[in-house]
Motif scaffolding. Structure first.
Motif, PDB file in Angstrom:
ATOM      1  N   LEU A  43       0.831  -1.207   0.000  1.00 14.45           N
ATOM      2  CA  LEU A  43       0.000   0.000   0.000  1.00 14.45           C
ATOM      3  C   LEU A  43       0.867   1.260   0.000  1.00 14.45           C
ATOM      4  CD1 LEU A  43      -2.796  -1.184   2.456  1.00 14.45           C
ATOM      5  CD2 LEU A  43      -2.898  -1.033  -0.035  1.00 14.45           C
ATOM      6  N   VAL A  44       2.044   1.197   0.621  1.00 14.79           N
ATOM      7  CA  VAL A  44       2.989   2.310   0.512  1.00 14.79           C
ATOM      8  C   VAL A  44       3.388   2.515  -0.947  1.00 14.79           C
ATOM      9  CG1 VAL A  44       5.348   3.034   1.047  1.00 14.79           C
ATOM     10  CG2 VAL A  44       3.871   2.173   2.869  1.00 14.79           C
ATOM     11  N   ALA A  45       3.652   1.422  -1.663  1.00 14.81           N
ATOM     12  CA  ALA A  45       4.032   1.527  -3.078  1.00 14.81           C
ATOM     13  C   ALA A  45       2.912   2.126  -3.910  1.00 14.81           C
ATOM     14  CB  ALA A  45       4.427   0.157  -3.616  1.00 14.81           C
ATOM     15  N   GLY A  46       1.689   1.659  -3.702  1.00 13.09           N
ATOM     16  CA  GLY A  46       0.570   2.210  -4.459  1.00 13.09           C
ATOM     17  C   GLY A  46       0.400   3.696  -4.232  1.00 13.09           C
ATOM     18  N   LEU A  47       0.573   4.140  -2.992  1.00 12.71           N
ATOM     19  CA  LEU A  47       0.474   5.562  -2.663  1.00 12.71           C
ATOM     20  C   LEU A  47       1.584   6.357  -3.351  1.00 12.71           C
ATOM     21  CD1 LEU A  47      -0.793   7.861  -1.015  1.00 12.71           C
ATOM     22  CD2 LEU A  47       0.614   7.143   0.927  1.00 12.71           C
ATOM     23  N   HIS A  48       2.801   5.832  -3.350  1.00  8.45           N
ATOM     24  CA  HIS A  48       3.899   6.514  -4.019  1.00  8.45           C
ATOM     25  C   HIS A  48       3.629   6.693  -5.515  1.00  8.45           C
ATOM     26  CE1 HIS A  48       6.388   6.115  -0.421  1.00  8.45           C
ATOM     27  NE2 HIS A  48       7.294   6.869  -1.014  1.00  8.45           N
ATOM     28  N   PHE A  49       3.120   5.663  -6.154  1.00  9.35           N
ATOM     29  CA  PHE A  49       2.889   5.788  -7.599  1.00  9.35           C
ATOM     30  C   PHE A  49       1.833   6.840  -7.908  1.00  9.35           C
ATOM     31  CE2 PHE A  49       4.735   1.381  -7.954  1.00  9.35           C
ATOM     32  CZ  PHE A  49       5.899   1.824  -8.545  1.00  9.35           C
ATOM     33  N   ASP A  50       0.799   6.941  -7.092  1.00  6.68           N
ATOM     34  CA  ASP A  50      -0.182   8.010  -7.301  1.00  6.68           C
ATOM     35  C   ASP A  50       0.493   9.382  -7.184  1.00  6.68           C
ATOM     36  OD1 ASP A  50      -2.229   6.191  -7.692  1.00  6.68           O
ATOM     37  OD2 ASP A  50      -2.936   6.275  -5.614  1.00  6.68           O
ATOM     38  N   ILE A  51       1.416   9.514  -6.247  1.00 10.56           N
ATOM     39  CA  ILE A  51       2.131  10.786  -6.074  1.00 10.56           C
ATOM     40  C   ILE A  51       3.032  11.055  -7.274  1.00 10.56           C
ATOM     41  CG2 ILE A  51       3.869  11.969  -4.676  1.00 10.56           C
ATOM     42  CD1 ILE A  51       2.689  10.444  -2.227  1.00 10.56           C
ATOM     43  N   PHE A  52       3.769  10.044  -7.717  1.00 12.84           N
ATOM     44  CA  PHE A  52       4.625  10.238  -8.894  1.00 12.84           C
ATOM     45  C   PHE A  52       3.797  10.616 -10.113  1.00 12.84           C
ATOM     46  CE2 PHE A  52       7.672   6.861  -6.954  1.00 12.84           C
ATOM     47  CZ  PHE A  52       8.201   7.810  -6.087  1.00 12.84           C
ATOM     48  N   HIS A  53       2.657   9.971 -10.284  1.00 12.78           N
ATOM     49  CA  HIS A  53       1.787  10.306 -11.422  1.00 12.78           C
ATOM     50  C   HIS A  53       1.326  11.755 -11.338  1.00 12.78           C
ATOM     51  CE1 HIS A  53       0.514   5.781 -11.862  1.00 12.78           C
ATOM     52  NE2 HIS A  53       1.769   5.992 -12.171  1.00 12.78           N
ATOM     53  N   ALA A  54       0.991  12.198 -10.141  1.00  9.53           N
ATOM     54  CA  ALA A  54       0.493  13.567  -9.983  1.00  9.53           C
ATOM     55  C   ALA A  54       1.553  14.610 -10.318  1.00  9.53           C
ATOM     56  CB  ALA A  54      -0.001  13.775  -8.548  1.00  9.53           C
ATOM     57  N   HIS A  55       2.819  14.228 -10.235  1.00  6.45           N
ATOM     58  CA  HIS A  55       3.919  15.166 -10.484  1.00  6.45           C
ATOM     59  C   HIS A  55       4.694  14.816 -11.753  1.00  6.45           C
ATOM     60  CE1 HIS A  55       3.684  17.344  -6.634  1.00  6.45           C
ATOM     61  NE2 HIS A  55       3.351  16.175  -6.101  1.00  6.45           N
ATOM     62  N   ALA A  56       4.037  14.175 -12.698  1.00 15.76           N
ATOM     63  CA  ALA A  56       4.746  13.684 -13.880  1.00 15.76           C
ATOM     64  C   ALA A  56       5.273  14.793 -14.773  1.00 15.76           C
ATOM     65  CB  ALA A  56       3.840  12.753 -14.691  1.00 15.76           C
ATOM     66  N   GLU A  57       4.843  16.036 -14.578  1.00 12.15           N
ATOM     67  CA  GLU A  57       5.430  17.139 -15.333  1.00 12.15           C
ATOM     68  C   GLU A  57       6.905  17.328 -14.981  1.00 12.15           C
ATOM     69  OE1 GLU A  57       1.044  18.138 -14.775  1.00 12.15           O
ATOM     70  OE2 GLU A  57       2.701  17.368 -13.548  1.00 12.15           O
ATOM     71  N   ARG A  58       7.283  16.974 -13.770  1.00 14.71           N
ATOM     72  CA  ARG A  58       8.659  17.168 -13.315  1.00 14.71           C
ATOM     73  C   ARG A  58       9.345  15.841 -12.988  1.00 14.71           C
ATOM     74  NH1 ARG A  58      12.334  21.188 -13.824  1.00 14.71           N
ATOM     75  NH2 ARG A  58      10.935  22.827 -13.041  1.00 14.71           N
ATOM     76  N   VAL A  59       8.631  14.892 -12.402  1.00 14.65           N
ATOM     77  CA  VAL A  59       9.227  13.617 -12.008  1.00 14.65           C
ATOM     78  C   VAL A  59       9.268  12.694 -13.228  1.00 14.65           C
ATOM     79  CG1 VAL A  59       9.085  11.622 -10.480  1.00 14.65           C
ATOM     80  CG2 VAL A  59       8.402  13.878  -9.645  1.00 14.65           C
ATOM     81  N   VAL A  60      10.484  12.364 -13.658  1.00 16.09           N
ATOM     82  CA  VAL A  60      10.658  11.614 -14.901  1.00 16.09           C
ATOM     83  C   VAL A  60      11.125  10.187 -14.670  1.00 16.09           C
ATOM     84  CG1 VAL A  60      11.132  13.691 -16.242  1.00 16.09           C
ATOM     85  CG2 VAL A  60      13.027  12.479 -15.158  1.00 16.09           C
ATOM     86  N   MET A  61      11.582   9.884 -13.460  1.00 17.87           N
ATOM     87  CA  MET A  61      12.091   8.546 -13.171  1.00 17.87           C
ATOM     88  C   MET A  61      12.019   8.322 -11.671  1.00 17.87           C
ATOM     89  SD  MET A  61      15.948   6.947 -13.769  1.00 17.87           S
ATOM     90  CE  MET A  61      15.948   7.174 -15.539  1.00 17.87           C
ATOM     91  N   ALA A  62      11.853   7.061 -11.292  1.00 18.93           N
ATOM     92  CA  ALA A  62      11.917   6.678  -9.883  1.00 18.93           C
ATOM     93  C   ALA A  62      12.444   5.257  -9.808  1.00 18.93           C
ATOM     94  CB  ALA A  62      10.548   6.787  -9.219  1.00 18.93           C
ATOM     95  N   ASN A  63      13.187   4.967  -8.750  1.00 19.52           N
ATOM     96  CA  ASN A  63      13.796   3.645  -8.592  1.00 19.52           C
ATOM     97  C   ASN A  63      13.576   3.172  -7.170  1.00 19.52           C
ATOM     98  OD1 ASN A  63      15.501   5.383 -10.556  1.00 19.52           O
ATOM     99  ND2 ASN A  63      15.981   3.286 -11.147  1.00 19.52           N
ATOM    100  N   ILE A  64      12.813   2.086  -7.028  1.00 20.69           N
ATOM    101  CA  ILE A  64      12.574   1.547  -5.694  1.00 20.69           C
ATOM    102  C   ILE A  64      13.841   0.876  -5.186  1.00 20.69           C
ATOM    103  CG2 ILE A  64      11.685  -0.686  -6.493  1.00 20.69           C
ATOM    104  CD1 ILE A  64       9.629  -0.403  -4.122  1.00 20.69           C
TER     105      ILE A  64
END
Length: 510
Positions: free
Chosen positions: A335-356
């Protein structure tokens, strides 16, 4: 049993946003514990099926996720790693001590060629982190040349002597790791100058274009971000930023307790669960604030923000080497991962990559390997990555939670109990939604606007308890199943979600 909570979310099929880069679903592999040796690499003599030592069941599992990129060799290890020690005949490679992680001997049997072979098997883009801590500018410049140059040069001849004729494509290069800490304990101003120097000598060869990623801030170090942005941009100016680097990296881990006592991965109560999610949700605040600083110097958003270390960090499992960072992975982590992905999606104008952090056997891993049985276990977090695969390179859709349960007070903060995001691609839309309430079902109306839905399917990830996890004996204790409680509604669809669950609803668009 409590009555279900109710919510309504508007989904605008005709209001597109930015593309959600597949690289938001990137991974991280460090020479740490069982991530490389025993995880990705077992050696060619192993009885475990392998290709030149690379463990094939790990490759097969990660290909299910469409793994887009893999970061290597660290992490803190990167700033004591000298790449020339990891090429050539294995019996001739010098050994070293991994002083950061467990104080164990590293034999360098997994080096540059092995990593590139792994990326080719995975179909993943390599993301290599260079040594700015104990290395030299020449060392990193020659690594770029060794990997990516064609024609003739000293490094090309060395590569060919080691068995590789053609250059590789290596797009992503990290200019050190955590230079504010384990990578050199540098000041922001000193690191900014060093990054510019290294970046100058990391050159494009042929048609391989380097995407250089500078070490960014430790969580809320906003001064660090501003210092880096001053190095490439001008306050309030919309001209192109200087091309020393194309992105900066942010690190943030979800830690419940102190760094010395982080809490158990499996023995926790409901209060701990909610406190964990509040800590995880802080990622939204950090990205928002760092992005605001970046906007001042780069209003055109040409410099990306890369969250190349994120995830939960718990105390190691009892009886394991404390330097190996081996921890279990429960529904809470998913559920932590699912929450993070929603946040990354919301900031996709600036966030271009993420690595768990990290892929196998370390921290919030996708996979755990059992040395006693050679079993491979997919963790609950693995399943979130798999269920969200439809978001890769899809166009974000606008969603808005217009009605819902009240935020839950947690300590001095609060937690929104519903999280969601959506995208569309190839005639379908994918909606990801989490019911973070530990005890109550959620009846969610998806108010679909701007298009028609011809059909739908849905999957859900949940378990009897928040502490449930997968083991070699029970590999599917937490695994996705069909979500049958999706029905038509005058506004679109009505979705009933169990307590503490993550779900995806795939819509076939008319």
């Amino acid at each position: 049993m409590s009555a279900p909570a109710t919510a309504r979310a508007v989904l605008d099929l005709d209001v597109p946003g930015p593309v959600l880069s597949r690289h938001l679903y990137g991974h991280f592999a460090e020479h740490l514990g069982g991530c490389i040796y025993g995880g990705f690499y077992v050696g060619p003599e192993s009885e475990i099926p392998n290709q030149d030592g690379i463990r094939l069941d790990v490759v097969e599992a990660l290909r299910e996720l469409g793994i887009p990129n893999l970061r290597w060799p660290g992490g803190c290890f990167a700033d004591e790693y000298h790449w020339k020690d990891g090429v050539g005949p294995k019996q001739d490679r010098p050994r070293m001590i991994n002083t950061h992680w467990g104080d164990v001997e590293e034999n360098n049997h997994f080096g540059t060629h092995e990593f590139m072979a792994l990326c080719e098997l995975l179909g993943a883009d390599p993301y290599i982190t260079g040594n700015l801590g104990s290395g030299t500018v020449a060392e990193m410049s020659e690594w770029v040349e060794y990997l990516t140059r064609d024609g003739d040069s000293p490094m090309v001849r060395a590569r060919r002597a080691n068995g590789r004729e053609d250059p590789w494509r290596v797009p992503f290069w990290g200019l050190g790791n955590e230079s504010w800490g384990c990578g050199g304990n540098q000041r922001a101003e000193a690191y900014a100058d060093l990054a510019r120097q290294y970046a100058t000598y990391c050159r494009d060869h042929g048609d391989n274009r380097l995407y250089k990623i500078a070490v960014g801030p430790d969580q809320d170090d906003y001064h660090w971000t501003e210092t880096l942005m001053k190095a490439v941009g001008t306050l309030g100016c919309s001209r192109n930023p200087r091309g020393y680097f194309q992105a900066i990296a942010l690190h943030m881990y979800t830690v419940l307790g102190s760094w010395e006592h982080k809490g158990s991965a499996t023995a926790f109560d409901t209060d701990d669960y909610y406190a964990t999610l509040v800590r995880a949700a802080r990622m939204d605040e950090l990205i928002t604030r760092h992005s605001s600083i970046m906007d001042c110097y780069d209003p055109g958003r040409q410099v990306g923000l890369v969250v190349d270390e994120w995830g939960t960090w718990w105390d190691v499992e009892p009886g394991t080497n404390p330097g190996f960072l081996y921890q279990q992975n429960t529904l809470r982590d998913a559920l932590v991962a699912g929450l993070h992905f929603d946040i990354f999606h919301a900031h996709a104008e600036r966030v271009v990559m993420a690595n768990i952090a990290q892929t196998v056997n370390v921290l919030q891993a996708m996979l755990l390997t059992d040395p006693a049985t050679n079993a491979l276990v997919r963790t609950p977090t693995f399943h979130v990555f798999a269920m969200n695969r439809g978001h890769h390179d899809a166009t974000r859709l606008r969603t808005a939670l217009v009605e819902g349960p009240d935020a839950r007070p947690v300590g001095e903060g609060s937690l929104d109990l519903v999280s969601l995001s959506a995208s569309r691609k190839d005639g379908t839309a994918l909606v990801s939604v989490s019911n973070l309430d530990a005890d109550r079902e959620l009846e969610l109306v998806l108010d679909v606007r701007g298009g028609a839905v011809a059909g739908h399917t849905a999957r859900v990830l949940t378990a009897p308890t928040l502490q449930t996890h997968n083991t070699a004996e029970q590999p599917d204790a937490v695994a996705p199943t069909e979500l049958t409680t999706v029905t038509d509604d005058p506004r679109g669809l009505r979705v009933t979600l169990p307590a503490h669950s993550f779900a995806t609803v795939s819509l076939t668009l008319a």
